[in-house]
Scaffold this active site. Structure first.
Site, PDB file in Angstrom:
ATOM      1  N   CYS A  71      -0.049  11.597   4.836  1.00  0.00           N
ATOM      2  CA  CYS A  71       1.014  11.031   4.977  1.00  0.00           C
ATOM      3  C   CYS A  71       2.188  11.592   5.486  1.00  0.00           C
ATOM      4  O   CYS A  71       3.312  12.309   4.170  1.00  0.00           O
ATOM      5  CB  CYS A  71       1.005   9.417   4.111  1.00  0.00           C
ATOM      6  N   CYS A  75       7.939   8.959   0.544  1.00  0.00           N
ATOM      7  CA  CYS A  75       8.606   8.337   0.372  1.00  0.00           C
ATOM      8  C   CYS A  75       7.997   8.686  -1.786  1.00  0.00           C
ATOM      9  O   CYS A  75       7.419   9.882  -1.742  1.00  0.00           O
ATOM     10  CB  CYS A  75       7.442   6.568  -0.020  1.00  0.00           C
ATOM     11  N   CYS A  78       5.131   8.654  -3.950  1.00  0.00           N
ATOM     12  CA  CYS A  78       3.682   7.756  -3.300  1.00  0.00           C
ATOM     13  C   CYS A  78       2.890   9.030  -3.665  1.00  0.00           C
ATOM     14  O   CYS A  78       3.447  10.537  -3.624  1.00  0.00           O
ATOM     15  CB  CYS A  78       3.847   7.593  -1.912  1.00  0.00           C
ATOM     16  N   CYS A 115      -7.425  -6.924   1.212  1.00  0.00           N
ATOM     17  CA  CYS A 115      -6.158  -6.112   1.789  1.00  0.00           C
ATOM     18  C   CYS A 115      -6.777  -4.104   1.917  1.00  0.00           C
ATOM     19  O   CYS A 115      -6.696  -3.925   1.215  1.00  0.00           O
ATOM     20  CB  CYS A 115      -4.953  -5.681   0.952  1.00  0.00           C
ATOM     21  N   CYS A 146      -5.447  -9.320   4.672  1.00  0.00           N
ATOM     22  CA  CYS A 146      -3.736  -8.219   4.997  1.00  0.00           C
ATOM     23  C   CYS A 146      -4.408  -6.564   5.141  1.00  0.00           C
ATOM     24  O   CYS A 146      -5.072  -6.466   4.445  1.00  0.00           O
ATOM     25  CB  CYS A 146      -3.283  -8.680   2.945  1.00  0.00           C
ATOM     26  N   CYS A 206       4.443 -10.184   3.693  1.00  0.00           N
ATOM     27  CA  CYS A 206       3.457  -9.790   2.144  1.00  0.00           C
ATOM     28  C   CYS A 206       4.553  -9.196   2.062  1.00  0.00           C
ATOM     29  O   CYS A 206       5.104  -7.582   2.932  1.00  0.00           O
ATOM     30  CB  CYS A 206       2.381  -9.192   2.097  1.00  0.00           C
ATOM     31  N   ARG A 278       3.570 -11.380  -6.337  1.00  0.00           N
ATOM     32  CA  ARG A 278       2.088 -10.936  -7.418  1.00  0.00           C
ATOM     33  C   ARG A 278       2.532 -10.157  -8.131  1.00  0.00           C
ATOM     34  O   ARG A 278       3.127  -8.240  -7.445  1.00  0.00           O
ATOM     35  CB  ARG A 278       1.318 -10.428  -5.803  1.00  0.00           C
TER      36      ARG A 278
HETATM   37  N1  SAM Z   1       1.991   3.680   3.901  1.00  0.00           N
HETATM   38  C1  SAM Z   1       2.493   2.089   4.411  1.00  0.00           C
HETATM   39  C2  SAM Z   1       3.731   1.462   3.868  1.00  0.00           C
HETATM   40  O1  SAM Z   1       4.009   2.385   3.065  1.00  0.00           O
HETATM   41  O2  SAM Z   1       3.827   0.823   4.439  1.00  0.00           O
HETATM   42  C3  SAM Z   1       1.230   1.708   3.191  1.00  0.00           C
HETATM   43  C4  SAM Z   1       0.528   1.952   1.995  1.00  0.00           C
HETATM   44  S1  SAM Z   1       1.788   2.475   1.143  1.00  0.00           S
HETATM   45  C5  SAM Z   1       0.988   3.263   0.031  1.00  0.00           C
HETATM   46  C6  SAM Z   1       1.957   0.691   0.094  1.00  0.00           C
HETATM   47  C7  SAM Z   1       3.367   0.135  -1.294  1.00  0.00           C
HETATM   48  O3  SAM Z   1       2.634   1.024  -2.257  1.00  0.00           O
HETATM   49  C8  SAM Z   1       4.561   1.044  -1.001  1.00  0.00           C
HETATM   50  O4  SAM Z   1       5.942   0.478  -0.024  1.00  0.00           O
HETATM   51  C9  SAM Z   1       5.571   0.909  -2.373  1.00  0.00           C
HETATM   52  O5  SAM Z   1       5.653  -0.259  -2.516  1.00  0.00           O
HETATM   53  C10 SAM Z   1       3.425   0.750  -3.422  1.00  0.00           C
HETATM   54  N2  SAM Z   1       3.488   2.051  -3.619  1.00  0.00           N
HETATM   55  C11 SAM Z   1       3.339   3.642  -2.793  1.00  0.00           C
HETATM   56  N3  SAM Z   1       2.997   4.335  -4.900  1.00  0.00           N
HETATM   57  C12 SAM Z   1       3.092   3.625  -5.474  1.00  0.00           C
HETATM   58  C13 SAM Z   1       3.810   4.056  -6.524  1.00  0.00           C
HETATM   59  N4  SAM Z   1       3.800   5.233  -7.335  1.00  0.00           N
HETATM   60  N5  SAM Z   1       3.856   2.618  -7.616  1.00  0.00           N
HETATM   61  C14 SAM Z   1       3.891   1.499  -7.915  1.00  0.00           C
HETATM   62  N6  SAM Z   1       4.107   1.083  -5.728  1.00  0.00           N
HETATM   63  C15 SAM Z   1       3.992   1.760  -4.978  1.00  0.00           C
HETATM   64  C1  DTB Z   2       2.059  -3.217  -2.860  1.00  0.00           C
HETATM   65  O1  DTB Z   2       3.012  -3.727  -3.001  1.00  0.00           O
HETATM   66  N1  DTB Z   2       1.412  -2.019  -3.714  1.00  0.00           N
HETATM   67  C2  DTB Z   2      -0.032  -1.772  -3.424  1.00  0.00           C
HETATM   68  C3  DTB Z   2      -0.386  -2.697  -1.979  1.00  0.00           C
HETATM   69  N2  DTB Z   2       0.885  -3.290  -1.732  1.00  0.00           N
HETATM   70  C4  DTB Z   2      -0.691  -1.726  -0.611  1.00  0.00           C
HETATM   71  C5  DTB Z   2       0.218  -0.183  -3.296  1.00  0.00           C
HETATM   72  C6  DTB Z   2      -0.051   0.542  -4.641  1.00  0.00           C
HETATM   73  C7  DTB Z   2      -0.045   1.627  -4.959  1.00  0.00           C
HETATM   74  C8  DTB Z   2      -0.583   2.210  -5.905  1.00  0.00           C
HETATM   75  C9  DTB Z   2      -0.371   3.651  -6.086  1.00  0.00           C
HETATM   76  C10 DTB Z   2      -1.720   3.914  -5.332  1.00  0.00           C
HETATM   77  O2  DTB Z   2      -2.307   3.687  -5.897  1.00  0.00           O
HETATM   78  O3  DTB Z   2      -1.203   4.735  -4.860  1.00  0.00           O
HETATM   79 FE1  SF4 Z   3       3.085   7.414   3.516  1.00  0.00          FE
HETATM   80 FE2  SF4 Z   3       2.945   6.629   0.109  1.00  0.00          FE
HETATM   81 FE3  SF4 Z   3       4.766   6.116   2.279  1.00  0.00          FE
HETATM   82 FE4  SF4 Z   3       2.913   4.477   3.080  1.00  0.00          FE
HETATM   83  S1  SF4 Z   3       4.244   4.844   0.886  1.00  0.00           S
HETATM   84  S2  SF4 Z   3       4.991   5.802   3.976  1.00  0.00           S
HETATM   85  S3  SF4 Z   3       1.453   5.714   2.048  1.00  0.00           S
HETATM   86  S4  SF4 Z   3       4.445   8.237   1.510  1.00  0.00           S
END
Ligand code: SAM
Ligand code: DTB
Ligand code: SF4
Length: 335
Positions: A71, A75, A78, A115, A146, A206, A278
């Site tokens: 990606c 973030c 992430c 989802c 979702c 959501c 959730r």
């Molecule tokens: N790329 C899309 C976005 O960012 O909207 C969708 C996937 S992204 C992984 C969805 C959500 O996962 C993020 O907004 C964040 O709230 C959550 N997330 C990602 N990494 C995480 C982590 N290490 N711990 C907790 N929540 C996480």
């Molecule tokens: C949300 O609020 N949490 C989920 C879902 N929406 C997409 C993602 C959590 C991701 C946790 C770290 C990972 O496994 O990448």
């Molecule tokens: Fe990309 Fe992760 Fe950010 Fe979603 S949360 S936009 S997958 S870097």
């Protein structure tokens, strides 16, 4: 409490928030709830929860990463960002056949919502066409659908609605004033704009955030106030505990007091009474006692399945056992 991301930041664009008079929940009132003695806070959260929900009911939502890694966004939490060395390999989008198999597995295990997540900044129109097909696969099997695909245009949201999408997940993640410390490649207003497009298309919203990124109570109050002041507030509110993934900038964040996490869930319940709150990422790390406190604080949905997107989640057997021991019932899929 550490204040690693408390420094003031300049947002790329000012965030359009409603005038103070229209705000249901001023940040100070949300903070006052977070500051309540724990027994008072839990009592208030449980009272609100019982007014609007059966407290023994738990929604099970299964997550599937249909396009992992690579990606371009940065973030800080992430593992799927190209900016961080986490060892997560980029994949192509999953086929409808593979997604159907996962949906059938989730349904057999008792999930009622499915989802799909994709590691995109935003889908392009070809991607979206494929996702529309995947949404139909979920709907064919009678589960709620979702997606979380990044930013959407109004037209893309309409197309997903046409395919039968029930919910779109797009998190605000943190308070507006802390956002720039965690993500620099898009801004808060972009997120609000996507939520607006989702709402206008008639898809349920959501949206939630992440707790434990070094914010103070004031930071958590800012996040909850933003969510609760959306008009209307989201139907579904994921509260994630940061999963500290090696290689991400937040990997070494000090641990948050678990009671601060429970407080945040309770305040989400009080300020967004009808929403599904959730208990999302981080359940594996927090242990059963904290999870049960979150249920008592009003969490009525969990991510269910051995994996989140790339990190682990409690095993299905462990969750079934926890639900049985707490006497919780689950919502079944329609078909
Ligand atoms: N790329 C899309 C976005 O960012 O909207 C969708 C996937 S992204 C992984 C969805 C959500 O996962 C993020 O907004 C964040 O709230 C959550 N997330 C990602 N990494 C995480 C982590 N290490 N711990 C907790 N929540 C996480
Ligand atoms: C949300 O609020 N949490 C989920 C879902 N929406 C997409 C993602 C959590 C991701 C946790 C770290 C990972 O496994 O990448
Ligand atoms: Fe990309 Fe992760 Fe950010 Fe979603 S949360 S936009 S997958 S870097």
């Amino acid at each position: 409490m550490n204040t690693a991301i408390e420094a003031p930041v300049t947002l790329h664009r000012p965030v359009k928030s409603a005038p103070a008079t229209e705000q249901r929940w001023p940040v100070a009132e949300v903070q006052a709830l977070l500051d309540l003695p724990f027994p008072e806070l839990m009592h208030r959260a449980q009272t609100v929860h019982r007014e609007h929900h059966d407290p023994t009911q738990m929604e099970l939502a299964t997550l599937l990463s249909i396009k992992t890694g690579g990606c371009p966004e940065d973030c800080g939490y992430c593992p799927q960002s190209v900016h961080h060395e986490t060892g997560v390999e980029a994949t192509k989008m999953m086929t409808p056949e593979a997604v159907r198999e996962a949906v059938l597995g989730a349904k057999a295990a008792g999930a009622s919502r499915f989802c799909m997540g994709a590691a995109w900044r935003a889908p392009n129109d070809r991607d979206l066409e494929k996702v529309e097909e995947l949404v139909r696969v979920i709907k064919d099997e009678g589960l709620e659908a979702c997606c979380t695909l990044g930013m959407l245009t109004g037209d893309q949201a309409q197309r997903l609605k046409g395919a039968g999408l029930d919910y779109y997940n797009h998190n605000l993640d943190t308070a507006p004033e802390l956002y720039g410390n965690v993500i620099t490649t898009r801004d808060y207003q972009d997120r609000l704009d996507t939520l607006g497009h989702v709402r206008e298309a008639g898809i349920h919203v959501c949206s939630g955030g992440i707790v434990g990124m070094g914010e103070s109570r004031a930071g958590r109050a800012g996040l909850i106030a933003q969510l609760a002041n959306l008009a209307p507030y989201p139907e579904s509110v994921p509260i994630n505990h940061l999963v500290k993934v090696p290689g991400t900038p937040l990997a070494d964040e000090p641990d948050l007091d678990p009671l601060e996490f429970v407080r945040t869930v309770a305040v989400a319940r009080i300020t967004m009474p009808k929403a599904k709150v959730r208990l999302s990422a981080g359940r594996r790390q927090m242990g059963e006692s904290t999870q049960v406190l979150c249920f008592l604080a009003g969490a009525n949905s969990i991510f269910y399945g051995d994996k989140l997107l790339v990190t682990g989640n409690p095993d299905v057997e462990a969750d079934q056992d926890l639900l049985a021991r707490t006497g919780m019932h689950t919502t079944r899929a329609h078909a």
